[in-house]
Write a protein that holds these residues in place. Structure first.
Motif, mmCIF file in Angstrom:
data_model
loop_
_atom_site.group_PDB
_atom_site.id
_atom_site.type_symbol
_atom_site.label_atom_id
_atom_site.label_comp_id
_atom_site.label_asym_id
_atom_site.label_seq_id
_atom_site.Cartn_x
_atom_site.Cartn_y
_atom_site.Cartn_z
ATOM 1 N N ALA A 224 42.841 -11.487 -13.017
ATOM 2 C CA ALA A 224 43.548 -11.307 -11.748
ATOM 3 C C ALA A 224 44.262 -12.597 -11.356
ATOM 4 C CB ALA A 224 42.569 -10.886 -10.660
ATOM 5 N N MET A 225 43.568 -13.721 -11.494
ATOM 6 C CA MET A 225 44.181 -14.998 -11.120
ATOM 7 C C MET A 225 45.283 -15.380 -12.099
ATOM 8 S SD MET A 225 41.014 -17.244 -9.662
ATOM 9 C CE MET A 225 42.114 -18.607 -9.333
ATOM 10 N N ASP A 226 45.069 -15.013 -13.356
ATOM 11 C CA ASP A 226 46.073 -15.254 -14.386
ATOM 12 C C ASP A 226 47.365 -14.520 -14.045
ATOM 13 O OD1 ASP A 226 46.605 -16.231 -17.218
ATOM 14 O OD2 ASP A 226 47.070 -14.111 -17.416
ATOM 15 N N LEU A 227 47.220 -13.346 -13.415
ATOM 16 C CA LEU A 227 48.387 -12.536 -13.066
ATOM 17 C C LEU A 227 48.953 -12.928 -11.704
ATOM 18 C CD1 LEU A 227 46.973 -9.187 -14.400
ATOM 19 C CD2 LEU A 227 48.927 -10.401 -15.339
ATOM 20 N N GLY A 228 48.499 -14.023 -11.154
ATOM 21 C CA GLY A 228 49.113 -14.552 -9.942
ATOM 22 C C GLY A 228 48.331 -14.337 -8.667
ATOM 23 N N ALA A 229 47.141 -13.741 -8.757
ATOM 24 C CA ALA A 229 46.360 -13.515 -7.548
ATOM 25 C C ALA A 229 45.671 -14.810 -7.122
ATOM 26 C CB ALA A 229 45.317 -12.430 -7.789
ATOM 27 N N THR A 230 45.521 -14.981 -5.812
ATOM 28 C CA THR A 230 44.729 -16.102 -5.329
ATOM 29 C C THR A 230 43.255 -15.727 -5.479
ATOM 30 O OG1 THR A 230 44.687 -15.214 -3.103
ATOM 31 C CG2 THR A 230 46.480 -16.728 -3.620
ATOM 32 N N ARG B 293 41.850 -21.953 -22.903
ATOM 33 C CA ARG B 293 41.472 -21.835 -21.489
ATOM 34 C C ARG B 293 42.029 -22.997 -20.670
ATOM 35 N NH1 ARG B 293 37.644 -18.381 -19.851
ATOM 36 N NH2 ARG B 293 36.859 -19.813 -18.292
ATOM 37 N N GLU C 120 39.274 -13.687 -13.730
ATOM 38 C CA GLU C 120 40.200 -14.634 -14.360
ATOM 39 C C GLU C 120 41.533 -13.956 -14.643
ATOM 40 O OE1 GLU C 120 38.318 -16.248 -17.792
ATOM 41 O OE2 GLU C 120 37.052 -17.608 -16.646
ATOM 42 N N PHE D 214 41.923 -22.106 -16.814
ATOM 43 C CA PHE D 214 40.566 -21.645 -16.524
ATOM 44 C C PHE D 214 39.539 -22.741 -16.756
ATOM 45 C CE2 PHE D 214 43.008 -17.951 -17.976
ATOM 46 C CZ PHE D 214 43.058 -17.295 -16.766
ATOM 47 N N VAL E 132 52.129 -18.832 -17.148
ATOM 48 C CA VAL E 132 51.456 -18.535 -18.406
ATOM 49 C C VAL E 132 50.602 -17.310 -18.163
ATOM 50 C CG1 VAL E 132 49.536 -19.351 -19.827
ATOM 51 C CG2 VAL E 132 51.380 -20.908 -19.274
ATOM 52 N N ASN E 133 50.565 -16.372 -19.107
ATOM 53 C CA ASN E 133 49.671 -15.231 -18.956
ATOM 54 C C ASN E 133 48.779 -15.104 -20.180
ATOM 55 O OD1 ASN E 133 52.223 -14.004 -17.107
ATOM 56 N ND2 ASN E 133 50.154 -13.804 -16.316
ATOM 57 N N THR E 134 47.664 -14.406 -19.974
ATOM 58 C CA THR E 134 46.634 -14.369 -21.003
ATOM 59 C C THR E 134 46.267 -12.939 -21.359
ATOM 60 O OG1 THR E 134 45.743 -16.377 -20.000
ATOM 61 C CG2 THR E 134 44.361 -15.277 -21.618
ATOM 62 N N PRO F 172 45.666 -24.332 -10.606
ATOM 63 C CA PRO F 172 44.952 -23.079 -10.864
ATOM 64 C C PRO F 172 45.830 -22.113 -11.683
ATOM 65 C CG PRO F 172 45.706 -23.161 -8.595
ATOM 66 C CD PRO F 172 45.987 -24.507 -9.192
ATOM 67 N N PRO F 173 45.201 -21.117 -12.326
ATOM 68 C CA PRO F 173 45.939 -20.206 -13.208
ATOM 69 C C PRO F 173 47.113 -19.508 -12.513
ATOM 70 C CG PRO F 173 43.586 -19.774 -13.344
ATOM 71 C CD PRO F 173 43.780 -20.800 -12.279
ATOM 72 N N ASN F 174 46.947 -19.209 -11.206
ATOM 73 C CA ASN F 174 48.004 -18.459 -10.537
ATOM 74 C C ASN F 174 49.230 -19.311 -10.223
ATOM 75 O OD1 ASN F 174 46.685 -19.923 -8.622
ATOM 76 N ND2 ASN F 174 46.374 -18.240 -7.185
ATOM 77 N N GLN G 245 42.490 -12.864 -3.220
ATOM 78 C CA GLN G 245 43.076 -11.605 -3.701
ATOM 79 C C GLN G 245 42.298 -11.065 -4.897
ATOM 80 O OE1 GLN G 245 47.122 -12.958 -4.284
ATOM 81 N NE2 GLN G 245 47.872 -11.644 -2.633
ATOM 82 N N ARG H 5 51.949 -9.187 -7.245
ATOM 83 C CA ARG H 5 51.577 -10.511 -6.739
ATOM 84 C C ARG H 5 52.807 -11.398 -6.595
ATOM 85 N NH1 ARG H 5 48.060 -7.650 -6.895
ATOM 86 N NH2 ARG H 5 48.838 -7.364 -4.814
#
Lengths: 387, 311
Positions: free
Chosen positions: B206-212, A70, B204, A75, A100-102, A94-96, B215, A125
Motif C-alpha cells: 500500500a505504501m509502495d503504491l503511494g499510500a501514507t 528493500r 508495504e 522499506f 519506484v514500485n514493487t 518513505p516508499p510513498n 491510508q 493515491r
C-alpha cells in the motif's frame, strides 16, 4: 543541496544519471558498526543501473539481494551510504515518496478489492481523474492478459493470475524503476518459463527499468541485460550474463553459475597440477609460480569425441551416465577421487550409448581458452566470507 | 526409510498418510501395513453408543432449562410450574411495563457504546502489541490476559470502589466505562493473532503504491482484519448485554440495565413476564449469532465464523 535541486529540475541532467545508483551502501542489523564486522546483510555495495535496463540481483538466500531491493524501495534504510534515483538522493525517504514500485514475493494483492480496484489503488493515491484511471487500468490489465478478470476477487484467482495483478498494479503507476522480489518463485516450472519470456516482453514494451531479485541462475541469465552476483552481502561480480557465466571473476561465481568442475591445484609454468590428479596445460596466465588456483571447465565445453588439434587432452574413465532427455551428463574420473562432468547432446544418442558405458576409457578435450584459472582466495579472507 | 518406519507403527501414523504412502510404495512392507489400516478404520467408523448417550445428556442439560423458560413464557396462567394453555399475555405485560422497556433500552445503549469503545481501543492495542519492537509488547500481552481470569465479582467490587474513591457518581457512564475496560481483553486476544498472521507485505505494498501510513492502515490493514473485528464486535455486544455482575456494581439509579432489573424483580417474587423477557433475549442472541455466521459471506469467505479465532 543546489546540485541535487538542479538534477531534479532539469530533465537533461537527469538523463545523464543512472536510473538507480547505490553508493557504498551497507546495512547491518543489530548494533551498527559492531566491532566484529558480522551482522551485515549488505556490505559496501556500489551499483549503477541504467535507465531501461533489465538488471538482476542474483545470489543464494541470505546473500543480501532482497535487503538491497528493500533499500531501493524504501522499506529498509541503509546503515551507511546513499541511494540515488535519477541522481536525486532518496536515502531515508518513505516508499510513498519514491517513484519506484514493487512486485512483492507474496504478491501482496489486496483480497478485499476486485482486480480492477487493486490495479487502480496507486492511481487513486496519486489523485488521477476517474476516467483516466479507468482507461489506464483497462489498458494495463489487457497488457498482462487479465482484461476478462477485472471484476473478479483475487481469492478466486490462481497464483499466476495473482502475480499478473501484482505486476499490473505496480506498472500502472508508471514508475521510473520496477522492483521485483523473486516474483516467479511460487510458480511451477512450466508457468515460470512462460512468465520469464512474458516479463521480458512487457519490460521491452513499457521501457521501464526492472530490478529483478532471484536465486535462480537460469532465470537471471535468460532475462537480464546485466547481472550482479551477490554473496555474503557483497557484489562478487557485475556484468552481462555472458560475462558472469563465461568469465566468472571468482570461484564463488563460477560455482554458483551452473556446474563448473572446479578443481584446486597449483599453478607453475603454464600448467596446473591438480591436487591428487593430473597436470593440465593452461597456457601462460601471468601468475606467479606456486600460486594456489582453482581450475574450471564447463561441462558443455568438454568434448568426448572428435578432438581439434590444439585441444588440451586428458584421459579418463566413465564413472556414471545421467540421461536427461536432450542431453546426457557423463561423470568421468580423471584420477582416483577426481571426477569432472561432461555434457553431450543426444543428437546421435544410440551411438554414444554404445561407446560411453560405465567403465569405458575416454579422452576429454577442451579448447585452452575454455579453461578458467582463478586465483584461490587467501585463507583468512575466505573464512571471513563464510562468516 | 522414514516412510517404512512410519508404517511399521500404524498406531502413531496418521491414517490418511499411511494410506497414501501405501499407494505410492508397492514394497511388501507397505502392503503388510495396508491390512491393519483397513481394520482400524472400521473400528473408528462404528458409532460408539456411549458417546451418543453422553452427547444427548449434554444437550438435554444445556437446553432443557431454556426450553422451560420459552414454554412458560407462553403460559396463560400465572403458575411457573403448571402449563395451562397458550397465550401472549406475558409478552403483552412486558411491552406495557415501561420500566422494563426503559431497562431494555438502557442495556442496548450500554452494549452498543461499550462495543464501539472496546473495538476501537482493543484493535489499536492489538496492532500496537504485535508491532511494538520493544519488550513492552509481550508484557502488555500477558497483562492483557489478567482481566479474563479475574473473577468478575472482584472486577465489579473493584470498579465500584474505584469510582467511589474518586467521588464519581455511579451512572450510565460508569457502567459503560467498566464494561469497556472489561471487554478490551476479549477484542485484543481475538485480534492479536489475526494481526500477527497478517502479511506484512500488504501494508508495504500500500505504501509502495503511494499510500501514507494512515491510508495503508485504513485502506488495507483494517479491511483485511474486518471479519475478525466484526466477530469480536458481535461477541462483545452479547457479553455486555447479558452481563450482570459488573453492571450491578457500577450502575446508578434508573433506568438500570435489564439484567439488574430482572434480578431486583426476582427478589420481590418471580413474575412470568420474566420468561417472556428471557425468550426475547434468546431470540435476539440467536439473531446476533446468525449475523456473525452470515457476515463472512460478504467478504467472500467460505464456511462459518469461528468466533474465537475470527477466521
Amino acid at each position: 543541496m543546489t546540485a541535487i535541486d538542479a538534477a531534479t529540475l532539469s530533465p537533461s541532467a537527469a538523463a545523464d544519471c543512472p536510473a538507480v545508483r547505490l553508493d557504498r551502501v551497507s546495512k547491518s542489523f543489530g548494533a551498527p558498526r559492531s566491532a566484529a564486522g558480522n551482522g551485515f546483510a549488505v556490505r559496501d555495495v556500489s551499483l549503477d543501473i541504467a535507465a531501461g535496463e533489465f538488471f538482476s540481483l542474483l545470489g543464494p538466500s541470505g546473500c543480501g539481494k532482497t535487503t538491497s531491493l528493500r533499500m531501493i524501495g524504501g522499506f529498509a534504510d541503509p546503515t551507511e551510504g546513499s541511494i540515488l534515483l535519477d541522481g536525486r538522493d532518496v536515502t531515508g525517504l518513505p516508499p510513498n515518496q519514491r517513484n519506484v514500485n514493487t512486485v512483492f514475493q507474496s504478491y501482496a494483492v489486496f483480497d478485499h478489492l476486485t482486480v480492477a480496484d487493486n490495479v487502480a489503488f496507486g492511481l487513486k493515491r496519486q489523485g488521477v481523474a476517474r476516467g483516466e484511471i479507468r482507461k489506464r487500468v483497462g489498458a494495463m490489465l489487457d497488457l498482462v492478459q487479465m482484461g476478462a478478470m477485472a471484476d473478479r476477487r483475487p481469492r478466486t484467482l490462481s497464483g499466476g493470475q495473482r502475480q499478473r495483478v501484482a505486476l499490473a498494479r505496480a506498472l500502472v503507476c508508471r514508475p521510473r524503476v520496477l522492483l521485483l522480489d523473486e516474483p516467479l518463485g511460487a510458480l511451477d516450472l512450466k508457468l515460470r518459463r512462460a512468465m520469464q519470456v512474458e516479463l521480458k516482453q512487457i519490460q521491452r514494451e513499457v521501457g521501464i527499468t526492472f530490478i529483478f531479485v532471484t536465486h535462480d541462475q537460469d532465470e537471471a541469465l535468460t532475462m537480464s541485460d546485466r547481472v550482479a552476483v551477490m554473496n555474503g552481502g557483497v557484489v562478487e561480480q557485475c556484468g552481462t550474463p555472458e560475462d558472469v557465466y563465461e568469465r566468472p571473476a571468482s570461484t564463488f561465481v563460477a560455482s554458483f553459475m551452473g556446474t563448473s568442475n572446479l578443481m584446486d591445484g597449483v599453478y607453475r609454468d603454464g600448467s596446473v597440477a591438480i591436487t591428487g590428479g593430473p597436470t593440465i596445460a593452461v597456457g601462460d596466465r601471468g601468475l606467479r609460480a606456486g600460486c594456489a588456483v582453482s581450475v574450471s571447465v564447463r561441462p558443455e565445453k568438454i568434448w568426448l569425441s572428435e578432438h581439434e588439434p590444439q585441444m588440451v587432452r586428458i584421459p579418463g574413465t566413465v564413472a556414471e551416465t545421467v540421461y536427461s532427455g536432450p542431453t546426457t551428463t557423463y561423470l568421468i574420473e580423471i584420477a582416483p577421487g577426481v571426477t569432472v562432468s561432461a555434457l553431450e547432446q543426444n543428437t546421435d544418442r544410440s551411438r554414444n550409448e554404445e561407446r560411453w558405458v560405465n567403465g569405458a576409457r575416454v579422452e576429454l578435450g577442451w579448447r585452452p581458452e575454455h579453461c578458467l584459472v582463478l586465483e584461490s582466495a587467501p585463507a583468512d579472507q575466505s573464512s571471513l566470507v563464510a562468516a | 526409510m522414514s516412510r517404512r518406519s512410519e508404517l511399521a507403527s500404524p498406531a502413531s501414523a496418521n491414517q490418511k498418510q499411511a494410506e497414501m504412502s501405501a499407494v505410492v510404495t508397492s514394497s511388501p512392507a507397505a502392503a503388510a501395513a495396508a491390512a491393519p489400516t483397513k481394520q482400524r478404520r472400521r473400528r473408528v467408523e462404528r458409532k460408539p453408543r456411549v458417546a451418543i448417550a453422553i452427547t444427548a445428556i449434554f444437550f438435554v442439560l444445556l437446553y432443557l432449562p431454556i426450553a422451560v423458560v420459552v414454554l412458560f413464557s407462553f403460559n396463560s396462567q400465572k403458575s411457573l410450574t403448571v402449563f395451562k394453555g397458550f397465550s401472549f399475555r406475558w409478552y403483552d405485560e412486558f411491552f406495557h411495563d415501561h420500566d422494563m422497556i426503559a431497562s431494555l433500552g438502557m442495556s442496548l445503549k450500554v452494549s452498543a457504546v461499550a462495543m464501539v469503545g472496546a473495538i476501537v481501543i482493543g484493535v489499536a492495542l492489538a496492532l500496537g502489541m504485535v508491532r511494538a519492537r520493544s519488550w513492552l509488547g509481550s508484557y502488555a500481552g500477558f497483562i492483557m490476559l489478567i482481566p479474563l481470569i479475574t473473577p468478575e465479582i472482584v472486577t465489579g467490587v473493584a470498579s465500584q470502589l474505584l469510582f467511589k474513591g474518586f467521588y464519581i457518581h455511579l451512572s450510565t457512564t460508569t457502567v459503560i466505562v467498566a464494561e469497556i475496560t472489561f471487554s478490551i481483553s476479549y477484542v485484543t486476544v481475538i485480534l492479536r493473532s489475526r494481526v500477527a498472521a497478517l502479511n506484512p507485505e500488504l501494508e508495504e505494498a500500500a505504501m509502495d503504491l503511494g499510500a501514507t501510513r494512515w491510508q495503508a492502515l485504513r485502506l488495507v490493514t483494517l479491511p483485511a482484519l474486518m471479519p475478525a473485528i466484526l466477530a469480536s464486535a458481535v461477541l462483545i455486544f452479547a457479553l455486555v448485554f447479558d452481563d450482570f455482575v459488573l453492571a450491578y456494581f457500577t450502575t446508578g439509579v434508573t433506568p438500570e440495565p435489564l439484567s439488574v432489573r430482572i434480578y431486583s424483580q426476582i427478589r420481590n417474587g418471580v413474575r412470568p413476564s420474566i420468561n417472556a423477557v428471557g425468550t426475547l433475549m434468546l431470540v435476539g442472541s440467536i439473531g446476533l449469532i446468525a449475523l456473525a455466521l452470515v457476515i463472512p459471506r460478504f467478504f467472500g469467505r467460505k464456511g462459518g465464523l469461528d468466533i474465537l479465532s475470527g477466521e
